[in-house]
Design a protein around this motif. Structure first.
Motif, PDB file in Angstrom:
ATOM      1  N   ALA A 281     -34.094   1.165  34.785  1.00  0.00           N
ATOM      2  CA  ALA A 281     -35.174   1.521  33.862  1.00  0.00           C
ATOM      3  C   ALA A 281     -35.308   3.025  33.701  1.00  0.00           C
ATOM      4  N   LEU A 282     -34.767   3.816  34.627  1.00  0.00           N
ATOM      5  CA  LEU A 282     -34.776   5.262  34.458  1.00  0.00           C
ATOM      6  C   LEU A 282     -33.891   5.708  33.308  1.00  0.00           C
ATOM      7  N   ILE A 283     -32.889   4.896  32.966  1.00  0.00           N
ATOM      8  CA  ILE A 283     -31.942   5.232  31.914  1.00  0.00           C
ATOM      9  C   ILE A 283     -32.390   4.567  30.622  1.00  0.00           C
ATOM     10  N   PRO A 284     -32.365   5.244  29.485  1.00  0.00           N
ATOM     11  CA  PRO A 284     -32.736   4.601  28.218  1.00  0.00           C
ATOM     12  C   PRO A 284     -31.828   3.412  27.914  1.00  0.00           C
ATOM     13  N   GLY A 285     -32.425   2.267  27.696  1.00  0.00           N
ATOM     14  CA  GLY A 285     -31.667   1.053  27.431  1.00  0.00           C
ATOM     15  C   GLY A 285     -31.244   0.306  28.673  1.00  0.00           C
TER      16      GLY A 285
END
Length: 381
Positions: A281-285
Motif C-alpha cells: 500500500a506504500l506504493i501507488p497501485g
C-alpha cells in the motif's frame, strides 16, 4: 618664536593638499581587481559545493532517508531524551537501537516465514519431480485457459523427472544470464546493506547534534529569507512529519482492513496477505494489485461470489481513502489534493526508489506551500 610657529603651520597647510593629491593619484594609478572579493568568495563556495556533491552523491539517498526519519520521529526522540536526563549521545544510541529493532524484527519474522514456505514448496516440487502428478485443481479451473494449462502441465511436468528436465533445459541455455543475475542480486543486497549502515550513522549524528544543526540552519535562513523564513521553517517539519506518519498509518490501516476482508472472503493465510498488502500500500497501485489478485484466485478456485465481493469492497475502500483520508494526512498543513499527492508518489519512486515514497510527497507539499505563499503575497500587494 611666534613667527617660526606661523611659518611651520603655513608650510603644513601648503603641504597637506599636495599629500592628498599624491595619495589620490596613487590610488587611481593602482590596478583594480578584475573580480571583486565577494564574487570570488561565492565562486569558490560554489566550486566546493559542486565538488562535494560530485564526490558524495552516493551518500545522498542515505542522508535524505536519515533526515526524513529524524524529522518524523523528532517529537518522540525529545521525550526519550528527556526521560534519559538530556544526555544526547546516550539518547541517540538508544533511539538507533529502537529503530534497528523496529526494522530487524519484522524482517526476521518475514524471513523465517518465507523460509518455511520455500522449504514446503521445495519438498512439494521434489515429490512431483520424483513421482509425477496431475495439474492442481486451481489451475484446471482457470476460466478460458484451464484446459490449455492442464495440457501443458501433463506434457512437461506430469511425468516423473519432468521438473528436472525443464530446469536443465532452461539453465543450460541461459546459464550466463542466471550467473549475471545472481551477481547483480548479490551486489544489490550488499549496496542496500551499506545504505542502511550509512543511514544509521547519519541518523545517529542527527539525533545527537540536531539542536545545534537546527540553530545554524535558522541563522542562515533568517539571513537569506528574513521575511518568509519563519513561516517556511514551520511548514517544512510539519509537512515531513505528517507525510511520513500519514502514509505509514494509511498503509497500516489498509493492511488491517483488507486482511480482515481476506479472512471473511475465505482466502488462504489472510494475516500474511494483509501484511503484504500493507507493505504494498506504500506504493501507488500496490494495494489494488494485491486484492485484485486475491479476488482472481478466489474466483478461479470456486468462490466467485467471494471474489467479486472482495474486489468491490477493496475498490470502495481505496476510493474513500484516496479521496478523503490521504489528502488530509499526507502534506500536513498544506492538505495536498489527490493529483499532486499521486504525482509526488510516482515521481519519487521513479527517481529515488523506496525513499521517494516519502520524499516525493514532501517535495510536492513544499512546492505547493511556496506557490500558495507566492500567490497570497501577490494578492496582498
Amino acid at each position: 618664536m611666534d613667527v617660526s610657529k606661523n611659518s611651520v603651520s603655513k608650510e603644513i597647510e601648503h603641504a597637506s593638499p599636495q599629500t592628498r593629491c599624491s595619495s589620490e593619484e596613487l590610488a587611481a594609478a593602482s590596478p583594480r581587481p578584475l573580480i571583486s572579493p565577494a564574487i570570488l568568495a561565492r565562486g569558490l563556495l560554489f566550486l566546493v559545493l559542486a565538488a562535494a556533491i560530485y564526490f558524495f552523491h552516493g551518500f545522498l539517498v542515505p542522508v535524505l532517508a536519515a533526515l526524513v526519519i529524524a524529522f518524523a520521529s523528532w517529537p518522540i526522540y525529545r521525550k526519550l531524551r528527556a526521560a534519559l536526563g538530556g544526555r544526547d549521545t546516550l539518547s541517540a544510541a538508544f533511539a538507533i537501537i529502537l529503530i534497528l529493532a523496529f526494522l530487524i524484527v519484522p524482517i526476521v519474522l518475514a524471513g523465517s516465514y518465507a523460509s518455511n514456505e520455500i522449504r514446503d514448496s521445495y519438498a512439494w516440487l521434489m515429490q512431483i519431480n520424483r513421482d509425477g502428478a496431475a495439474a492442481p485443481v486451481q489451475l484446471r479451473t482457470v476460466p478460458f485457459a484451464g484446459a490449455w494449462i492442464e495440457e501443458q502441465w501433463n506434457r512437461y511436468l506430469g511425468h516423473p523427472g519432468g521438473i528436472g528436465e525443464v530446469v536443465q533445459l532452461l539453465s543450460g541455455d541461459n546459464i550466463g544470464n542466471v550467473y549475471r543475475g545472481v551477481l547483480a542480486a548479490g551486489a544489490g543486497i550488499f549496496g542496500f546493506a551499506l545504505n542502511i549502515l550509512f543511514m544509521m550513522i547519519a541518523l545517529l549524528f542527527l539525533y545527537r547534534d540536531g539542536d545545534r544543526l537546527v540553530a545554524k540552519v535558522e541563522t542562515i535562513g533568517h539571513h537569506l529569507f528574513p521575511q518568509r523564513w519563519k513561516r517556511v521553517s514551520r511548514v517544512i517539519p510539519a509537512t515531513i512529519a505528517s507525510t511520513v506518519t500519514g502514509m505509514t498509518l494509511i498503509a497500516f490501516g489498509e493492511g488491517i482492513v483488507l486482511g480482515v476482508a481476506y479472512w471473511f472472503a475465505g482466502a488462504p493465510s489472510p494475516a500474511t496477505l494483509g501484511v503484504i498488502t500493507g507493505i504494498m500500500a506504500l506504493i501507488p497501485g500496490g494495494a489494488p494489485l494485491c486484492f485484485t489478485l486475491v479476488s482472481i484466485y478466489l474466483t478461479v478456485s470456486g468462490s466467485p461470489v467471494a471474489g467479486v465481493a472482495l474486489l468491490s469492497w477493496g475498490s470502495i475502500e481505496l476510493f474513500v481513502v484516496d479521496k478523503t483520508i490521504r489528502p488530509k494526512l499526507v502534506g500536513g498543513p498544506i492538505e495536498l489534493p489527490f493529483l499532486p499527492t499521486f504525482f509526488g508518489l510516482v515521481g519519487g519512486i521513479k527517481t529515488m526508489g523506496f525513499l521517494g515514497l516519502f520524499l516525493g510527497p514532501v517535495l510536492m507539499a513544499l512546492l505547493f506551500a511556496i506557490w500558495r505563499e507566492w500567490t497570497s503575497s501577490m494578492e496582498r500587494s
